[in-house]
Design a protein around this motif. Structure first.
Motif, PDB file in Angstrom:
ATOM      1  N   GLN A  16      -7.675 -26.756  87.700  1.00  0.00           N
ATOM      2  CA  GLN A  16      -6.559 -25.830  87.904  1.00  0.00           C
ATOM      3  C   GLN A  16      -6.622 -24.762  86.820  1.00  0.00           C
ATOM      4  O   GLN A  16      -6.674 -25.080  85.623  1.00  0.00           O
ATOM      5  N   ASN A  17      -6.651 -23.508  87.229  1.00  0.00           N
ATOM      6  CA  ASN A  17      -6.722 -22.389  86.293  1.00  0.00           C
ATOM      7  C   ASN A  17      -7.883 -22.541  85.316  1.00  0.00           C
ATOM      8  O   ASN A  17      -7.731 -22.338  84.117  1.00  0.00           O
ATOM      9  N   ASP A  18      -9.054 -22.927  85.851  1.00  0.00           N
ATOM     10  CA  ASP A  18     -10.275 -23.059  85.054  1.00  0.00           C
ATOM     11  C   ASP A  18     -10.194 -24.170  84.004  1.00  0.00           C
ATOM     12  O   ASP A  18     -10.907 -24.164  83.015  1.00  0.00           O
ATOM     13  N   THR A  19      -9.285 -25.115  84.217  1.00  0.00           N
ATOM     14  CA  THR A  19      -9.112 -26.255  83.320  1.00  0.00           C
ATOM     15  C   THR A  19      -9.259 -27.535  84.132  1.00  0.00           C
ATOM     16  O   THR A  19      -8.718 -27.641  85.229  1.00  0.00           O
ATOM     17  N   VAL A  20     -10.003 -28.501  83.581  1.00  0.00           N
ATOM     18  CA  VAL A  20     -10.257 -29.758  84.277  1.00  0.00           C
ATOM     19  C   VAL A  20      -9.439 -30.873  83.641  1.00  0.00           C
ATOM     20  O   VAL A  20      -9.519 -31.097  82.426  1.00  0.00           O
ATOM     21  N   HIS A  21      -8.637 -31.557  84.459  1.00  0.00           N
ATOM     22  CA  HIS A  21      -7.811 -32.679  84.004  1.00  0.00           C
ATOM     23  C   HIS A  21      -8.207 -33.957  84.733  1.00  0.00           C
ATOM     24  O   HIS A  21      -8.661 -33.911  85.871  1.00  0.00           O
ATOM     25  N   ILE A  22      -7.970 -35.086  84.084  1.00  0.00           N
ATOM     26  CA  ILE A  22      -8.114 -36.378  84.749  1.00  0.00           C
ATOM     27  C   ILE A  22      -6.899 -36.564  85.649  1.00  0.00           C
ATOM     28  O   ILE A  22      -5.762 -36.446  85.190  1.00  0.00           O
ATOM     29  N   SER A  23      -7.147 -36.857  86.930  1.00  0.00           N
ATOM     30  CA  SER A  23      -6.015 -37.088  87.824  1.00  0.00           C
ATOM     31  C   SER A  23      -5.860 -38.560  88.186  1.00  0.00           C
ATOM     32  O   SER A  23      -4.787 -38.958  88.629  1.00  0.00           O
ATOM     33  N   SER A  24      -6.906 -39.371  88.006  1.00  0.00           N
ATOM     34  CA  SER A  24      -6.733 -40.819  88.160  1.00  0.00           C
ATOM     35  C   SER A  24      -7.892 -41.571  87.510  1.00  0.00           C
ATOM     36  O   SER A  24      -9.023 -41.088  87.471  1.00  0.00           O
ATOM     37  N   LEU A  36      -8.771 -43.122  77.442  1.00  0.00           N
ATOM     38  CA  LEU A  36      -8.489 -41.905  78.196  1.00  0.00           C
ATOM     39  C   LEU A  36      -7.230 -42.094  79.032  1.00  0.00           C
ATOM     40  O   LEU A  36      -6.913 -43.215  79.438  1.00  0.00           O
ATOM     41  N   GLN A  37      -6.536 -40.983  79.291  1.00  0.00           N
ATOM     42  CA  GLN A  37      -5.264 -41.041  79.999  1.00  0.00           C
ATOM     43  C   GLN A  37      -5.192 -39.977  81.090  1.00  0.00           C
ATOM     44  O   GLN A  37      -5.884 -38.957  81.039  1.00  0.00           O
ATOM     45  N   TYR A  38      -4.309 -40.245  82.036  1.00  0.00           N
ATOM     46  CA  TYR A  38      -3.975 -39.288  83.083  1.00  0.00           C
ATOM     47  C   TYR A  38      -3.568 -37.971  82.420  1.00  0.00           C
ATOM     48  O   TYR A  38      -2.838 -37.965  81.431  1.00  0.00           O
ATOM     49  N   ARG A  39      -4.060 -36.864  82.959  1.00  0.00           N
ATOM     50  CA  ARG A  39      -3.777 -35.489  82.522  1.00  0.00           C
ATOM     51  C   ARG A  39      -4.521 -35.085  81.241  1.00  0.00           C
ATOM     52  O   ARG A  39      -4.314 -33.976  80.758  1.00  0.00           O
ATOM     53  N   ASP A  40      -5.387 -35.944  80.688  1.00  0.00           N
ATOM     54  CA  ASP A  40      -6.231 -35.488  79.586  1.00  0.00           C
ATOM     55  C   ASP A  40      -7.088 -34.336  80.102  1.00  0.00           C
ATOM     56  O   ASP A  40      -7.548 -34.340  81.245  1.00  0.00           O
ATOM     57  N   GLN A  41      -7.295 -33.343  79.244  1.00  0.00           N
ATOM     58  CA  GLN A  41      -8.058 -32.154  79.617  1.00  0.00           C
ATOM     59  C   GLN A  41      -9.464 -32.234  79.025  1.00  0.00           C
ATOM     60  O   GLN A  41      -9.627 -32.440  77.826  1.00  0.00           O
ATOM     61  N   PHE A  42     -10.478 -32.048  79.860  1.00  0.00           N
ATOM     62  CA  PHE A  42     -11.863 -32.053  79.392  1.00  0.00           C
ATOM     63  C   PHE A  42     -12.191 -30.762  78.652  1.00  0.00           C
ATOM     64  O   PHE A  42     -11.920 -29.675  79.157  1.00  0.00           O
ATOM     65  N   ILE A  43     -12.794 -30.898  77.489  1.00  0.00           N
ATOM     66  CA  ILE A  43     -13.338 -29.764  76.751  1.00  0.00           C
ATOM     67  C   ILE A  43     -14.865 -29.802  76.845  1.00  0.00           C
ATOM     68  O   ILE A  43     -15.500 -28.803  77.142  1.00  0.00           O
TER      69      ILE A  43
END
Length: 95
Positions: A16-24, A36-43
């Motif tokens: 979303q908006n060029d940002t990758v998050h864990i969704s499950s 790791l947790q839900y909604r963590d953002q990958f760098i």
């Protein structure tokens, strides 16, 4: 065709908006056990920067997949944390 026999347990991601998050995450998976947790953002995934790169979900999946027992390192931004978090763990075999 690439064939992978190792999993991280990051079941799905959301771009979303060029940002990758864990969704499950899969319960008791290497990723969940590592913290790791839900909604963590990958760098970064291993040596590949993924933040702001315009990657698609399939690109992220390709970076997360690998061989069973192979290490993976993730650099994560987590809401509420001032600094980036580093997670290193081994991929598990598919069930």
């Amino acid at each position: 065709m690439l064939v992978y026999d190792g999993i991280t347990g990051i079941y799905s991601t959301q771009v979303q908006n060029d940002t990758v998050h864990i969704s499950s995450l899969l319960p008791k998976s290497p990723a969940q056990k590592a913290g790791l947790q839900y909604r963590d953002q990958f760098i970064m995934i291993n040596d590949s920067s993924v933040a702001g790169k315009g990657l698609k979900t399939r690109d992220i999946k390709h970076l997360l997949n690998g061989s069973s027992g192979e290490p993976i390192e993730l650099i994560i931004k987590r809401k509420g944390e001032d600094s980036l978090l580093i997670f290193s763990f081994l991929r598990d075999p598919y069930l």
